[in-house]
Design a protein around this motif. Structure first.
Motif, short mmCIF file in Angstrom:
data_model
loop_
_atom_site.label_atom_id
_atom_site.label_comp_id
_atom_site.label_asym_id
_atom_site.label_seq_id
_atom_site.Cartn_x
_atom_site.Cartn_y
_atom_site.Cartn_z
N UNK A 1 0.85 -1.17 0.00
CA UNK A 1 0.00 0.00 0.00
C UNK A 1 0.89 1.23 0.00
N UNK A 2 0.62 2.15 -0.90
CA UNK A 2 1.41 3.37 -1.01
C UNK A 2 0.51 4.46 -1.56
N UNK B 1 -0.65 14.17 3.37
CA UNK B 1 -0.74 12.84 3.99
C UNK B 1 -0.16 11.78 3.05
N UNK B 2 0.52 10.81 3.65
CA UNK B 2 0.95 9.65 2.87
C UNK B 2 0.85 8.41 3.77
N UNK B 3 0.47 7.30 3.17
CA UNK B 3 0.31 6.04 3.88
C UNK B 3 1.01 4.96 3.09
N UNK C 1 -8.40 12.13 8.82
CA UNK C 1 -7.49 11.00 8.96
C UNK C 1 -8.24 9.68 8.71
N UNK C 2 -9.42 9.56 9.31
CA UNK C 2 -10.22 8.34 9.14
C UNK C 2 -10.55 8.11 7.67
N UNK C 3 -11.04 9.14 6.99
CA UNK C 3 -11.42 9.00 5.59
C UNK C 3 -10.23 8.61 4.72
N UNK C 4 -9.08 9.24 4.99
CA UNK C 4 -7.90 8.95 4.18
C UNK C 4 -7.45 7.50 4.36
N UNK C 5 -7.34 7.05 5.59
CA UNK C 5 -6.88 5.69 5.85
C UNK C 5 -7.90 4.68 5.34
N UNK C 6 -9.18 4.92 5.62
CA UNK C 6 -10.24 3.98 5.21
C UNK C 6 -10.26 3.81 3.69
N UNK C 7 -10.26 4.90 2.97
CA UNK C 7 -10.33 4.81 1.50
C UNK C 7 -9.05 4.27 0.90
N UNK C 8 -7.91 4.54 1.54
CA UNK C 8 -6.64 4.00 1.02
C UNK C 8 -6.63 2.48 1.11
N UNK C 9 -7.01 1.95 2.29
CA UNK C 9 -7.01 0.50 2.49
C UNK C 9 -8.09 -0.15 1.62
N UNK D 1 -5.81 14.94 -7.27
CA UNK D 1 -5.51 13.56 -7.62
C UNK D 1 -4.47 13.00 -6.65
N UNK D 2 -4.58 11.71 -6.40
CA UNK D 2 -3.64 11.04 -5.50
C UNK D 2 -3.17 9.76 -6.14
N UNK D 3 -2.17 9.14 -5.46
CA UNK D 3 -1.65 7.87 -5.96
C UNK D 3 -2.64 6.74 -5.79
N UNK D 4 -3.57 6.90 -4.85
CA UNK D 4 -4.50 5.80 -4.55
C UNK D 4 -5.83 5.98 -5.23
N UNK D 5 -6.33 7.22 -5.21
CA UNK D 5 -7.72 7.41 -5.62
C UNK D 5 -7.82 7.79 -7.10
N UNK D 6 -8.87 7.36 -7.70
CA UNK D 6 -9.14 7.70 -9.09
C UNK D 6 -10.63 7.72 -9.28
N UNK D 7 -11.11 8.64 -10.12
CA UNK D 7 -12.54 8.72 -10.34
C UNK D 7 -13.03 7.57 -11.19
#
Length: 644
Positions: free
Chosen positions: A224-225, A231-233, A314-322, A435-441
């Motif tokens: 996971x990156x 923020x980065x996870x 923080x919750x939204x970022x971690x939840x959606x990343x995982x 845009x982020x490394x994890x999320x995409x529309x």
């Protein structure tokens, strides 16, 4: 009546030491963190008798200048911060200046240190907080601290220590966590002369995980990156099949510091929801990098607890990343039918083997079987709508078939569009279109290639499991678990997307609310009204419920209202829908086809097709797998075509 008096310095130091130094593992943690803060790239930890009699931590860091050594053992002496403003910009693991003074107050300590600019090092010996020896000493660059006879002068604390092997376990645990949080540092851990752990320090987290958790667990973890804004996870998360009955394997780091956070733990576990069996918890090694000003680490004496300035973000970022990683990976468990390390000394009972071969064989009636199936092997041209597998007998149409046909023929385009719109709305609204490394529309299902793209249905066994062949593997699909997952997704989407009916009460129900609950109620009054609750504050600590939501043909009560308030307070509004997961899962389980229900190949094709449309087709809502895989390689090992 006793008079108020000041305690002496020795007593004060021993009391303060009790807050920082709980047991030998606390000493190891503080010393290793100091080594990391000193820029060490290699650290060696040696202990004896569980750390109760001997602990030594050596590093190749910057060392301590001779003029600062005595000051370093004074309370609240530190080089890491200068004033209170620096608390908002902490990058180091330590900053209070309590560790060395606390350890020295309750042990016999020796430190040898040398900086790069000094020609010779320095040695200092301290017993119970008093300096015994201070002299020049030949040494290499870095610091080595030996702690002997911990709590020798505090018998009340020493008698509460556990057995050496238990204390060793605590030390091993903390060293493992530090190694996982800092793969860039080579860590060598020696217990009673035996090397327990030795990491390379090559900055590769995977090699550290491999060393600590082993090959089998390592193979079941996902990278996971993710990054967005500041923020980065990054790290590794376990596949759903890799779960434990407790949270001991959950490793969370904030800017390299090991911490425990209910906010992040809930975010990760919510992302795994319906993927794990009840009572199971995911395994992960996650490092969350955020601006130091966004987190307060000065909350707990051991710095294990932190507070965030924006917990929802923080919750939204971690939840959606995982969740994004889980949705974009194929999570079919691969089953090994032969143990890789099969015992070569396992004995065999020859008599039993001979007796087994005397049992009747299916080949004894081979002529009869071929005769009965003569028509089934004749070549026959059929239409696409005809069941070519069951052409020798008509397809039975009973209640089971009509039930699944009705389900699988339903059009789910509206729900799919709604899910996609919700994802786009979240990204554009909460992440400001960044845009982020994890999320995409893009729709997740469009990004992930279907894992069944050229499959062949072989048949069914035990009237429950369907066998599918593809790309050198055999897949077993549990028809009940698969159908249950399809129904669950349908019911859950309907619940989230429907307009909830609100039922007026004949007389308002008066409930007591606290000041905190009253604030939550005011801030979310409109949302609660849309959810079906009509609430009015009637007194300082009282509210009247005038209408309640009517969910699953049942009016809800005040207990459900309290539950929603608690969820909104601790998590977010979307989590409210999770309160009905159990009810929806139960309804899906009861409505799904059962084991021993006969399905045709056509119906199975439809079921697999519907299953593949889901974001999570790999588990039923109770966490059981819907699909498992056995590779051709495993079969060839079983038939000895491949020798180990």
């Amino acid at each position: 009546m006793s008079k108020i008096k000041l305690l002496d310095t020795n007593t004060i130091n021993k009391i303060a030491a009790g807050e920082v130094v709980e047991r030998p593992s606390s000493v190891v943690k503080e010393l290793v963190e100091n080594s990391i803060d000193a820029g060490a790239s290699a650290i060696t930890i040696e202990i004896k008798n569980g750390g109760t009699t001997f602990i030594r931590v050596s590093d190749n860091g910057k060392g301590i200048e001779r003029n600062d050594i005595k000051i370093a053992f004074l309370s609240h002496a530190t080089s890491k911060i200068n004033d209170i403003e620096d608390l908002d910009n902490i990058f180091s693991l330590g900053f209070r200046g309590e560790a060395l003074a606390s350890i020295a107050a309750v042990s016999q300590i020796e430190m040898i240190t040398k900086t790069h600019s000094e020609e010779e090092g320095t040695k200092i010996n301290i017993n119970g907080g008093e300096i015994i020896d201070f002299q020049e000493w030949g040494s290499v660059e870095g610091t080595s601290i030996s702690v002997n006879n911990l709590f020798y002068n505090v018998p009340a604390r020493r008698k509460f220590l556990k057995k050496p092997n238990i204390e060793s376990g605590y030390i091993s645990d903390i060293i493992n966590k530090i190694a996982l949080g800092h793969p860039e540092v080579s860590i060598k851990y020696i217990n009673n002369g035996t090397t327990i752990l030795y990491t390379s320090g090559n900055s590769d987290l995977k090699t550290v995980v491999f060393s600590i958790y082993g090959k089998d667990n390592f193979k079941k973890m996902l990278d996971i990156n993710c990054k967005i804004y500041e923020y980065s996870l990054n790290g590794l998360i376990g596949k759903p099949e890799l779960s434990r009955s407790n949270r001991n394997y959950q490793n969370l780091f904030i800017n390299g510091r090991y911490i425990k956070s209910n906010i992040i733990s809930n975010a990760v576990e919510d992302a795994y929801k319906t993927r794990l069996l009840t009572g199971k918890f995911p395994i992960y090694v996650l490092n969350l990098n955020i601006p130091p000003s966004s987190v307060d680490v000065n909350v707990h004496p051991t710095k294990l607890e932190v507070r965030f300035d924006d917990e929802d973000k923080i919750y939204e970022f971690v939840y959606n990343s995982v969740l994004d990683i889980l949705n974009n990976n194929i999570l079919i468990p691969e089953v090994s039918i032969i143990e890789e390390k099969e015992s070569r000394t396992r004995s065999c009972n020859v008599d039993n083997i001979k007796e087994e071969y005397i049992q009747p064989s299916i080949f004894n009636n081979s002529n009869l079987n071929f005769q009965n199936n003569k028509n089934s092997i004749e070549t026959k041209k059929v239409s696409n709508e005809e069941d070519i597998f069951f052409n020798k007998s008509p397809i039975l149409k009973d209640k089971t078939f009509s039930k699944i046909d009705q389900l699988l023929n339903d059009q789910k385009q509206n729900n799919s569009l709604k899910v996609k719109e919700d994802k786009e709305e979240y990204i554009s609204k909460n992440l400001n279109d960044n845009k982020s490394d994890c999320y995409s529309v893009k729709n997740i299902k469009e990004e992930r290639e279907p894992f069944f793209n050229n499959y062949k249905i072989v048949g069914q066994i035990f009237n429950t499991y369907w066998i599918v062949e593809q790309n050198g593997s055999i897949f077993y699909i549990d028809q009940h678990a698969a159908h249950e997952r399809i129904l669950f997704e349908k019911y859950m989407n309907n619940f989230k997307n429907q307009n909830i009916v609100s039922q007026k009460l004949l007389s308002p129900e008066i409930i007591n609310i606290s000041e905190k609950e009253k604030t939550i109620l005011k801030e979310n009054k409109e949302w609660l009204l849309n959810f079906g609750f009509e609430i009015e504050i009637v007194d300082k600590n009282a509210a009247a419920i005038k209408a309640v939501p009517y969910i699953f043909n049942t009016p809800q009560n005040s207990n459900y209202f309290y539950e929603i308030l608690d969820i909104i307070s601790d998590k977010n509004k979307e989590s409210v829908y999770d309160t009905k997961i159990h009810d929806i899962a139960t309804a899906a389980c009861k409505a799904a086809v059962k084991a021993n229900d006969k399905l045709s190949f056509q119906e199975t094709h439809k079921m697999i097709s519907e299953l593949l449309k889901l974001e999570n087709p790999f588990n039923c809502p109770h966490g059981r797998p819907t699909i498992i895989e056995i590779t051709k390689y495993e079969l060839e090992k079983l038939f000895k075509r491949i020798q180990n």
